[in-house]
Motif scaffolding. Structure first.
Motif, short mmCIF file in Angstrom:
data_model
loop_
_atom_site.label_atom_id
_atom_site.label_comp_id
_atom_site.label_asym_id
_atom_site.label_seq_id
_atom_site.Cartn_x
_atom_site.Cartn_y
_atom_site.Cartn_z
N MET A 103 40.52 -5.47 -33.63
CA MET A 103 41.64 -6.26 -33.16
C MET A 103 42.91 -5.81 -33.87
SD MET A 103 40.46 -8.29 -30.88
CE MET A 103 41.60 -9.60 -30.58
N ALA A 104 44.01 -6.11 -33.25
CA ALA A 104 45.31 -5.74 -33.82
C ALA A 104 45.67 -6.69 -34.95
CB ALA A 104 46.37 -5.79 -32.74
N ASP A 105 46.20 -6.12 -36.03
CA ASP A 105 46.63 -6.94 -37.15
C ASP A 105 48.01 -7.52 -36.92
OD1 ASP A 105 45.14 -4.54 -39.38
OD2 ASP A 105 44.29 -6.39 -38.58
N LYS A 106 48.77 -6.92 -36.01
CA LYS A 106 50.13 -7.35 -35.75
C LYS A 106 50.17 -8.21 -34.49
CE LYS A 106 51.93 -3.05 -37.60
NZ LYS A 106 52.75 -1.86 -37.31
N SER A 107 51.14 -9.11 -34.44
CA SER A 107 51.36 -9.88 -33.23
C SER A 107 52.85 -10.12 -33.07
CB SER A 107 50.60 -11.21 -33.27
OG SER A 107 51.12 -12.02 -34.29
N LEU A 108 53.27 -10.43 -31.85
CA LEU A 108 54.66 -10.66 -31.53
C LEU A 108 54.73 -11.99 -30.81
CD1 LEU A 108 57.46 -9.14 -31.49
CD2 LEU A 108 56.87 -8.46 -29.18
N ASN A 109 55.31 -13.00 -31.45
CA ASN A 109 55.39 -14.30 -30.79
C ASN A 109 56.60 -14.33 -29.85
OD1 ASN A 109 57.73 -15.04 -32.27
ND2 ASN A 109 56.51 -15.95 -33.89
N ARG A 110 56.75 -15.42 -29.14
CA ARG A 110 57.81 -15.51 -28.14
C ARG A 110 59.20 -15.37 -28.75
NH1 ARG A 110 58.57 -18.57 -22.82
NH2 ARG A 110 60.83 -18.58 -22.64
#
Length: 95
Positions: free
Chosen positions: A1-8
């Motif tokens: 899984m990706a360690d990074k995320s981009l919220n709204r």
């Protein structure tokens, strides 16, 4: 899984910076986009953004299930789900 995320909030800020628009304008466009997607998919219309995404409503048949806490057999009613497919440009960006 990706360690990074981009919220709204981060997405709105990034699109605003990239496009030169205000964050309020970008937020309004995202609201309109999601509203239109929800309405269209809810009506059974497939939404396609060539090369990027395809979103469609799918039908799930009624089926037998099991209550995990009691083990009792239950009947699960038919319903709908949503299928999101990545397009070629999105797949290429993920490589």
């Amino acid at each position: 899984m990706a360690d990074k995320s981009l919220n709204r909030t981060e997405l709105v800020a990034a699109v605003a910076a990239e496009s030169g628009q205000s964050q309020a304008a970008v937020n309004g466009v995202l609201d309109a986009l999601f509203s239109t997607l929800a309405t269209s998919v809810g009506e059974g219309t497939k939404v396609t953004i060539p090369g990027w995404l395809a979103i469609e409503r799918t039908h799930r048949a009624a089926r037998a299930g099991r209550n995990p806490s009691t083990g009792e057999a239950i009947q699960i009613a038919a319903g709908y789900g949503v299928k999101v497919s990545a397009g070629s440009k999105l797949k290429a960006a993920a490589k």
